[in-house]
Design a protein around this motif. Sequence first.
Motif, short mmCIF file in Angstrom:
data_model
loop_
_atom_site.label_atom_id
_atom_site.label_comp_id
_atom_site.label_asym_id
_atom_site.label_seq_id
_atom_site.Cartn_x
_atom_site.Cartn_y
_atom_site.Cartn_z
N LYS A 1 -1.95 0.52 8.80
CA LYS A 1 -3.16 -0.07 8.22
C LYS A 1 -2.95 -1.13 7.65
O LYS A 1 -3.14 -1.06 5.71
CB LYS A 1 -3.56 1.04 8.17
CG LYS A 1 -5.80 1.38 7.87
CD LYS A 1 -6.04 2.33 7.80
CE LYS A 1 -7.31 2.14 7.82
NZ LYS A 1 -7.71 2.09 6.69
N ASP B 1 -3.22 -3.00 -5.48
CA ASP B 1 -3.29 -2.85 -4.48
C ASP B 1 -3.96 -4.00 -3.35
O ASP B 1 -4.43 -4.65 -2.54
CB ASP B 1 -2.68 -1.93 -3.39
CG ASP B 1 -3.08 -1.71 -2.16
OD1 ASP B 1 -2.00 -2.94 -1.39
OD2 ASP B 1 -3.21 -1.64 -0.92
N THR C 1 -4.10 -3.80 4.93
CA THR C 1 -5.51 -3.97 3.32
C THR C 1 -6.10 -5.22 3.56
O THR C 1 -5.23 -6.25 3.30
CB THR C 1 -4.69 -3.95 2.22
OG1 THR C 1 -3.88 -2.20 2.45
CG2 THR C 1 -5.50 -3.50 1.07
N THR D 1 1.24 -0.75 -0.36
CA THR D 1 -0.09 -0.38 0.23
C THR D 1 0.81 1.28 -0.01
O THR D 1 0.53 2.20 -0.43
CB THR D 1 -1.02 0.30 1.36
OG1 THR D 1 -2.10 -1.11 1.27
CG2 THR D 1 -2.11 1.42 1.20
MG LIG Z 1 -2.05 -2.74 2.22
#
Ligand SMILES: [Mg+2]
Length: 220
Positions: free
Chosen positions: A42, A68, A44, A26
């Motif tokens: 964070k 992603d 995904t 990400t």
């Molecule tokens: Mg990610």
Amino acid sequence: MSDSEEESQDRQIKIVILGDGACGKTSLAMRFAQESFGKQYKQTVGIDFFLKRITLPGNLNVTLQVLDIGGQTIGGKMLDKYIYGTQGVLLVYDITNYQSFENLEDWFSMVKKVNDESETQPFVALVGNKIDLEHMRTVKADKHQRFCQENNLGSYFVSAKTGDSVFLCFQRVAAEILGIKLNKAEIEQSQRIVKAEIINFPEEQNPVNSTNQSKICLLQ
Ligand SMILES: [Mg+2]
Ligand SMILES: Nc1nc2c(ncn2[C@@H]2O[C@H](COP(=O)(O)OP(=O)(O)OP(=O)(O)O)[C@@H](O)[C@H]2O)c(=O)[nH]1
């Protein structure tokens, strides 16, 4: 030339980013598409999409659709569908996490399996991320190179944090997919310049010595 004619010159490319959780997929997509970076992790969940338009030599506008994919999707039912028909794959690992490199075998197997069933063969690149943490590297560069040679992959070392070689990686993968050769000047132009800040210390705090007039130059 009409608007629609201009638009028809735009090419669309789909690139999928795969690799273990927390290796920085990400972060790479955000660095490339939004020129931003967040220290906070964070996870995904499932998938995120990013779009970025770039211009390749010959004034060719290309829109990169970057998928992603969350690291936890390995073994999940949807993964095949995300990978199917993609033109580019970035296999990403964290150079400070050996397991993330080893697990690329599994990610790569998924890519090969899905593409056995599809007509298109994607261009695949191996991407070692977090090179700003070189002092913590656990995956030797020659292991990386061997994996590339054995499997005929593109090879990149990048840092989503500093932005080092991130744009270059996406640009070269896009050029490779479209069969465009980039010349040396174009490659150099897309390499980020490392900023060196000149810091002026007040005379009494100057760590060199107060009679020395030279300025301190720190690489960030
Ligand atoms: Mg990610
Ligand atoms: N030092 C450093 N940290 C990075 C770099 N890239 C990502 N990180 C950090 O690594 C952590 C994980 O990054 P993410 O981009 O969220 O990882 P991910 O691969 O998307 O993880 P999943 O979504 O779980 O699959 C975050 O805390 C990032 O700030 C890098 O180049 N250098």
